[in-house]
Write an enzyme that holds these catalytic residues in place. Sequence first.
Site, PDB file in Angstrom:
ATOM      1  N   ALA A  65     -14.149  21.344   2.559  1.00 36.64           N
ATOM      2  CA  ALA A  65     -12.723  21.642   2.552  1.00 36.64           C
ATOM      3  C   ALA A  65     -12.159  21.188   3.894  1.00 36.64           C
ATOM      4  O   ALA A  65     -12.880  21.108   4.901  1.00 36.64           O
ATOM      5  CB  ALA A  65     -12.511  23.135   2.361  1.00 36.64           C
ATOM      6  N   GLY A 108     -17.256  22.537   0.736  1.00 34.75           N
ATOM      7  CA  GLY A 108     -16.524  22.269  -0.499  1.00 34.75           C
ATOM      8  C   GLY A 108     -16.974  20.982  -1.185  1.00 34.75           C
ATOM      9  O   GLY A 108     -16.835  20.852  -2.408  1.00 34.75           O
ATOM     10  N   GLU A 111     -19.852  21.991  -3.148  1.00 36.32           N
ATOM     11  CA  GLU A 111     -19.344  22.859  -4.222  1.00 36.32           C
ATOM     12  C   GLU A 111     -18.656  22.033  -5.310  1.00 36.32           C
ATOM     13  O   GLU A 111     -18.811  22.308  -6.501  1.00 36.32           O
ATOM     14  CB  GLU A 111     -18.389  23.899  -3.618  1.00 36.32           C
ATOM     15  CG  GLU A 111     -19.137  24.877  -2.722  1.00 36.32           C
ATOM     16  CD  GLU A 111     -18.213  25.757  -1.890  1.00 36.32           C
ATOM     17  OE1 GLU A 111     -17.495  25.207  -1.028  1.00 36.32           O
ATOM     18  OE2 GLU A 111     -18.194  26.967  -2.105  1.00 36.32           O
ATOM     19  N   GLU A 131     -20.581  26.592   6.020  1.00 29.44           N
ATOM     20  CA  GLU A 131     -19.392  27.389   6.378  1.00 29.44           C
ATOM     21  C   GLU A 131     -19.711  28.496   7.368  1.00 29.44           C
ATOM     22  O   GLU A 131     -18.865  28.894   8.170  1.00 29.44           O
ATOM     23  CB  GLU A 131     -18.768  28.011   5.119  1.00 29.44           C
ATOM     24  CG  GLU A 131     -18.176  27.013   4.132  1.00 29.44           C
ATOM     25  CD  GLU A 131     -19.158  26.517   3.082  1.00 29.44           C
ATOM     26  OE1 GLU A 131     -20.391  26.676   3.269  1.00 29.44           O
ATOM     27  OE2 GLU A 131     -18.701  25.967   2.074  1.00 29.44           O
TER      28      GLU A 131
END
Length: 257
Positions: A65, A108, A111, A131
Amino acid sequence: MTYETLLVEQRGGVTLITLNRPQALNALNSQVLADLISALAAFDADPSQGCAVLTGSEKAFAAGADIKEMASQSFADMYGGNFFAGYDRVTATRKPVIAAVAGYALGGGCELAMMCDFIIAGDNAKFGQPEIKLAVTPGMGGSQRMARAIGKAKTMDMCLTGRMMDATEAEQSGLVARVVPVADLVEEAVKAATTIAGMAPLATLAVKEMVNAAFETTLQQGVVFERRLFHGLFGSEDQTEGMAAFVEKRPGNWTGR
Ligand code: CAA
């Protein structure tokens, strides 16, 4: 249709979607999500398209992300705005999507790859959920999908230490379906997608739905669900055609009905 952060092309019945924010190693910001939702919805709605491949660059599938976008957000922004909930629309895609992962698939990015139906990795791929190093946790389903894919021990290791897993370990762990030389990655993924796109469309939707059900239900309920979808396909013209084609030793000619 053109997108700010994606390149999208059709190769026969396959939609190839390439994440294209090279300056940020394909970090997933709000624009990427909006573009992805739009491109996947268009793919799902196009009857000429049977399977999608989602890829990035040779250096990065996606490095997570977008940290710069998130850095100044408050709890109220994130919780109130239900940040990342838009990715539920990515996983709502009904036709199969293959992730073709080269380079970094972190946070992300990992993911997003796990949201796809399976992952084909280039031999330079590196997966991780780092993260924790930012004092946060996975937020796009990583702790849940990774635990289901590779089990608790490795998921705890990955999420607590933030270490990276190479392509060999990812294949041994069951995170990825196949590893191929990175130079062949997109072609191999498109080849697999072309095979899938050549199958009867209703059976393909049913396979995706039933395998995904395995992660949502008990074995007994899942087996019944599978059986009912199997029974239902006997209401399709393609089932009649598929079995006749087998007996007549010729390829099936699908109508999607
Ligand atoms: N967000 C925003 N920008 C990012 C980014 C990210 N996740 N990852 C890389 N970039 C940017 C860098 O800031 C850099 O931009 P500038 O040139 O403007 O400085 C550019 O991409 C190139 O990156 P690097 O110079 O860092 O490249 P490198 O080859 O030295 O390192 C890397 C590559 C190891 C992947 C490193 O970039 C890195 O560690 N990235 C962050 C990985 C990460 O922590 N991901 C998790 C994000 S949080 C998350 O994803 C939450 C969630 O659960 C959804």
